[in-house]
Design an enzyme around this catalytic site. Structure first.
Site, PDB file in Angstrom:
ATOM      1  CE1 TYR A 144      -4.017  -1.955   0.264  1.00 44.32           C
ATOM      2  CE2 TYR A 144      -3.249  -2.984   2.096  1.00 44.32           C
ATOM      3  CZ  TYR A 144      -4.105  -3.037   1.280  1.00 44.32           C
ATOM      4  OH  TYR A 144      -4.992  -3.673   1.293  1.00 44.32           O
ATOM      5  CG  ASP A 204      -2.569 -12.615   6.458  1.00 40.86           C
ATOM      6  OD1 ASP A 204      -3.176 -13.748   6.208  1.00 40.86           O
ATOM      7  OD2 ASP A 204      -3.495 -11.568   6.490  1.00 40.86           O
ATOM      8  CG  HIS A 447       3.005  -7.437  -2.560  1.00 41.75           C
ATOM      9  ND1 HIS A 447       2.064  -7.521  -1.919  1.00 41.75           N
ATOM     10  CD2 HIS A 447       4.005  -7.197  -1.605  1.00 41.75           C
ATOM     11  CE1 HIS A 447       2.244  -7.069  -0.504  1.00 41.75           C
ATOM     12  NE2 HIS A 447       3.770  -6.858  -0.402  1.00 41.75           N
ATOM     13  CE1 TYR A 528      -8.581  -3.792   2.787  1.00 40.26           C
ATOM     14  CE2 TYR A 528      -9.020  -2.537   4.808  1.00 40.26           C
ATOM     15  CZ  TYR A 528      -8.380  -3.635   3.802  1.00 40.26           C
ATOM     16  OH  TYR A 528      -7.251  -4.218   4.404  1.00 40.26           O
ATOM     17  NE  ARG A 529      -4.338  -0.777   4.697  1.00 41.00           N
ATOM     18  CZ  ARG A 529      -3.938  -1.878   5.282  1.00 41.00           C
ATOM     19  NH1 ARG A 529      -4.728  -2.921   5.693  1.00 41.00           N
ATOM     20  NH2 ARG A 529      -2.696  -1.651   5.874  1.00 41.00           N
TER      21      ARG A 529
END
Ligand code: EUG
Length: 603
Positions: A144, A204, A447, A528-529
């Site tokens: 992100y 995670d 990623h 959501y993000r």
């Protein structure tokens, strides 16, 4: 495999790994570096990337003043080669998983506050010199944007390095208060050390900031997996330097103590203000309270489903089980392609081509794995005493058996290196590193998460899934969907894995993100993000009634931050000073910036 320098442990560094995981971390690092083909860093175009509208002389004067306030050691220029590093030794200079060029989302300097008072001092300094600042807790918002500022040349406030205390663990109230630099690893280890019968909730990966993840509205997997919902009380520095406590913390405790109810009752009195400090740029959260969970019995399990077409039926079966709270946690539903991926073996082990793995090949390989020839894999966990877990499991088994060919597995049915054992730890609040194995898929792997929300309903989930299948194929990426399914909504997360040494892959990854966001929004679904670079596009999909929500956010932003110094552009919210000046990344600007462009407008 060559041995890399050992990653830091928690005793050496606040952001390190617990010693119980030191060998695992070393192996993960060695394995990841064995696929690296690019140099640690590339020559820089800019020596120091200056903040917008600033000369080098003005910048140097501002930095000298900041050093006066904080001490010279606590203000460091970002003028050395940029090094991507890896998870446990991540940079605070730029986005290690760069989508555009390594040097595009880059800071000018980093400041290390040691206290809330220091944060106030820095904010006042930023207003005086009109230099944008960008707070990070630990900078592990991987996928992100990591620790990167949205506006190049911002001064990053690395809160975690010196503000990493667990301020309180209240065993009776089952709650804690932490500073930004407390990782899931650190909080977990402290609770073990004190032998308290309490659980934390971890995402995670366990290296992230407890506070930072909650502010970003991240998710974990025990019954208390909604991190923001389980926070209680904040201490916030506003963009004008003023200090605020939310919730019951606003009521002064006796004789200057913290309010005794601060970690007991979330909303307190009046408008519920905590929400506006999540996923925003309205304040810097320096302390935050959290509820903890009581330890309990737990049993993880895996259910496999044979056909790709079982997807809608699986969603329909989960919904009532989740709404009735028969399912104990937020389970994950993954495509079988992830069973290949979480082995940590590279894509080249499974397939010699560069296109996405063909479906029949995934099938062939899966049939050799413990999951067998299946299409979807469900990971759930039940909680309570043995008798209760037994009765829950029999209900769950009989409900899922509606889907022909589904198979139920306990961890004891699966080999010791199977992913389920790491899932079982995460779902009982034990932070681990296993998910790092994804990045062995490609050399130099980076990623991006694409994170839409759909109702837990077959018709909606199928629309979003079909868009993902179609667009991942169009842009040549393997589709790795992980669905975190609650009773009424699900987070449909896909992990787009690309080689960060390839401009072609970067352009395709960015174009894929852009088209995914647009295509799902057209059908009425939103994220959501998202990664920093896609924040403008995502924010604009929430446009109901002529962008009423964005205009509301801008009104708050302008009232709280008239000089526009705090994290401009974060979550798509631009202060007045930047608005309409070409900062918004819309259209094809992100992919056009790959390979030598810049995301900042020409001044
Ligand atoms: C994951 C889940 C998320 C997210 C990013 C990654 C899971 C990866 C539920 O939210 O935002 C395995």
């Amino acid at each position: 495999m060559s041995k890399q320098a050992p990653p830091p442990t928690l005793t050496e560094k606040y952001s390190g790994v617990p010693s119980r995981l030191a060998a695992i971390a070393q192996a993960a690092k060695d394995q990841l570096y064995s696929h690296k083909t690019v140099a640690d860093s590339t020559p820089r175009r800019h020596n120091v990337r200056l903040p917008p509208d600033t000369t080098r002389a003005a910048f140097d004067e501002a930095i000298a003043a900041l050093r006066q306030h904080l001490g010279a050691d606590n203000v460091v220029l970002n003028d050395k080669p940029l090094v991507d590093g890896w998870y446990l030794e991540h940079p605070n200079t730029h986005d290690a998983f760069h989508v555009v060029d390594q040097e595009d989302l880059v800071s000018s300097a980093v400041a290390y506050p040691g206290s809330t008072a220091d944060v106030q001092t820095i904010v006042k300094w930023a207003n005086e010199y009109t230099i944008p600042i960008y707070p990070i807790s630990m900078g592990r918002n991987v996928g992100y944007g990591g620790s990167a500022p949205r506006v190049p040349g911002s001064v990053v406030l690395d809160l975690g390095k010196r503000m990493n205390k667990i301020l309180n663990i209240d065993a009776e109230n089952a709650s804690c208060v932490v500073e930004p630099g407390v990782s899931y690893f650190a909080l977990y280890e402290e609770i073990q050390k004190r032998k308290l019968p309490l659980w934390i909730d971890t995402p995670d990966l366990g290296g992230g900031s407890v506070l930072g993840n909650a502010i970003d509205r991240g998710v974990g997997y025990t019954p208390m997996g909604d991190h923001f919902a389980n926070h209680c009380g904040m201490e916030v520095v506003l963009p004008n330097g003023e200090l605020l406590r939310t919730g019951m913390g606003a009521l002064p405790g006796k004789n200057g103590t913290d309010n005794p109810t601060w970690q007991s009752f979330q909303p307190a009195y009046g408008p519920y203000s905590d929400g506006i400090f999540s996923q925003s740029n309205f304040g810097i959260v320096c302390q935050m309270g959290f509820f903890l969970m009581h330890e309990t019995g737990h049993q993880s399990y895996m259910i496999t489903f044979p056909r790709d077409e079982d997807f809608p039926e699986i969603v329909e079966v989960i919904r009532p089980l989740a709404q009735k709270h028969i399912l104990g946690n937020i389970p994950q539903l993954r495509h079988v392609a992830q069973e290949l991926n979480v082995t940590g073996l590279p894509k080249s082990h499974w397939y010699s081509g560069s296109s996405p793995l063909p479906r029949d090949l995934i099938r062939k390989h899966a049939s050799q794995l413990p999951c067998g020839d299946c299409s979807w894999v469900f990971y759930g966990t039940q909680y309570g005493d043995a008798a209760s877990i037994d009765s829950q499991l029999s209900m769950i088994k009989s409900t899922f058996s509606r889907i022909k060919g589904s198979k139920f597995f306990l961890p004891s049915d699966l080999p010791p290196d199977h992913y389920i054992h790491s899932r079982a730890l995460v779902c009982s609040g034990v932070p681990v590193l296993r998910e790092l194995d994804w990045l062995n898929w490609k050399p130099n792997a980076a990623h991006l998460f694409f994170s839409p929300i759909t109702p837990t309903r077959a018709s909606d989930a199928q629309v979003v899934h079909d868009i993902n299948v179609h667009l991942h194929a169009k842009y040549g990426f393997d589709l790795f969907p992980t669905l975190c399914v609650a009773g009424r909504e699900m987070h449909y997360i896909t992990n787009i894995i690309y080689d960060r040494s390839s401009n072609d892959e970067k352009r395709r990854a960015a174009a894929l993100m852009r088209e995914l966001i647009a295509a799902t929004a057209k059908e009425g679904y939103g994220e959501y993000r998202t990664h920093l670079l896609f924040a403008d596009q995502v924010a604009r999909t929430y446009s109901w009634n002529n962008n009423a929500l964005m205009r509301f956010n801008e009104t708050i932003k302008d009232a709280l931050d008239p000089n526009g110094i705090l994290a401009p552009g974060r979550n798509g919210i631009w202060p007045k000073k930047y608005r309409g000046k070409g900062w918004e990344l819309l259209g094809d600007r992100v992919e056009k910036a790959v390979g030598g462009g810049t995301i900042a407008p020409k001044l």
